[in-house]
Design an enzyme around this catalytic site. Structure first.
Site, mmCIF file in Angstrom:
data_model
loop_
_atom_site.group_PDB
_atom_site.id
_atom_site.type_symbol
_atom_site.label_atom_id
_atom_site.label_comp_id
_atom_site.label_asym_id
_atom_site.label_seq_id
_atom_site.Cartn_x
_atom_site.Cartn_y
_atom_site.Cartn_z
ATOM 1 N N MET A 253 3.057 -0.581 1.357
ATOM 2 C CA MET A 253 1.661 -0.980 1.450
ATOM 3 C C MET A 253 0.811 -0.041 0.636
ATOM 4 O O MET A 253 0.388 0.975 1.125
ATOM 5 C CB MET A 253 1.209 -0.930 2.901
ATOM 6 C CG MET A 253 -0.269 -1.182 3.029
ATOM 7 S SD MET A 253 -0.905 -0.608 4.598
ATOM 8 C CE MET A 253 -2.580 -0.339 4.150
ATOM 9 N N PRO A 254 0.591 -0.363 -0.591
ATOM 10 C CA PRO A 254 -0.392 0.453 -1.297
ATOM 11 C C PRO A 254 -1.796 0.137 -0.776
ATOM 12 O O PRO A 254 -2.150 -1.018 -0.628
ATOM 13 C CB PRO A 254 -0.257 0.000 -2.752
ATOM 14 C CG PRO A 254 1.025 -0.730 -2.825
ATOM 15 C CD PRO A 254 1.279 -1.286 -1.469
ATOM 16 N N LEU A 255 -2.537 1.165 -0.470
ATOM 17 C CA LEU A 255 -3.939 1.016 -0.105
ATOM 18 C C LEU A 255 -4.729 1.350 -1.356
ATOM 19 O O LEU A 255 -4.655 2.465 -1.868
ATOM 20 C CB LEU A 255 -4.323 1.949 1.041
ATOM 21 C CG LEU A 255 -5.797 1.970 1.433
ATOM 22 C CD1 LEU A 255 -6.258 0.578 1.875
ATOM 23 C CD2 LEU A 255 -6.037 2.991 2.520
ATOM 24 N N PHE B 163 -3.981 -4.720 0.163
ATOM 25 C CA PHE B 163 -5.003 -4.077 0.993
ATOM 26 C C PHE B 163 -5.908 -3.299 0.050
ATOM 27 O O PHE B 163 -5.477 -2.314 -0.551
ATOM 28 C CB PHE B 163 -4.350 -3.148 2.027
ATOM 29 C CG PHE B 163 -3.414 -3.871 2.954
ATOM 30 C CD1 PHE B 163 -3.887 -4.406 4.144
ATOM 31 C CD2 PHE B 163 -2.073 -4.032 2.626
ATOM 32 C CE1 PHE B 163 -3.034 -5.090 5.003
ATOM 33 C CE2 PHE B 163 -1.210 -4.712 3.479
ATOM 34 C CZ PHE B 163 -1.691 -5.241 4.661
ATOM 35 N N THR C 296 -3.020 4.805 -2.547
ATOM 36 C CA THR C 296 -2.122 5.504 -1.637
ATOM 37 C C THR C 296 -0.900 4.609 -1.479
ATOM 38 O O THR C 296 -1.023 3.424 -1.147
ATOM 39 C CB THR C 296 -2.797 5.731 -0.272
ATOM 40 O OG1 THR C 296 -3.998 6.491 -0.474
ATOM 41 C CG2 THR C 296 -1.878 6.489 0.671
#
Length: 131
Positions: A1-3, A40, A72
């Protein structure tokens, strides 16, 4: 999950914001094997004078409307993947409706461990079992 945290100068059209968001995500999918539905993003707009970027750094001249991208993501991407990501984001944002000059795309990656995420319900889905 890269934010994905994306900061832009305020006052842009929704199509501009959408083009940037789409380009950053597409580059992650293409270069870092991020699933298409793993999206996301936070887009933050900053009034004139509150998004500060040096006019020139490392021989790169920056304009007055930079796009700052901080992602992130899980630790483990190779140097080649990171370089490909930076290049692909810059290419896509230049080619998009946003037309962001490559010099104005400034990126940073923050790497974390898988257990540093929760996707809801108060659970660390990738943390594994406690020992």
């Amino acid at each position: 999950m890269p934010l994905q945290r994306i900061s832009i100068v305020s006052g842009r059209e929704p199509a501009y914001r959408q083009a940037i968001a789409d380009g950053v995500h597409r580059a992650l999918v293409e270069t870092c094997a991020v699933p298409e539905d793993d999206r996301f993003q936070l887009i933050t707009e900053h009034p004139a004078g509150s998004l500060i970027c040096t006019p020139s750094y490392l021989g790169i001249a920056h304009g007055s409307a930079p796009v700052l991208v901080q992602i992130t993501l899980n630790r483990g991407r190779t140097r080649a993947q990171k370089k490909a990501l930076y290049a692909r984001v810059s290419d896509l944002l230049l080619e998009s409706a946003a037309r962001v000059p490559r010099a104005d795309v400034i990126m940073n990656l923050v790497e974390v461990e898988k257990e540093d995420w929760s996707f809801g319900n108060g659970i660390a889905q990738y943390a594994g079992e406690d020992t």
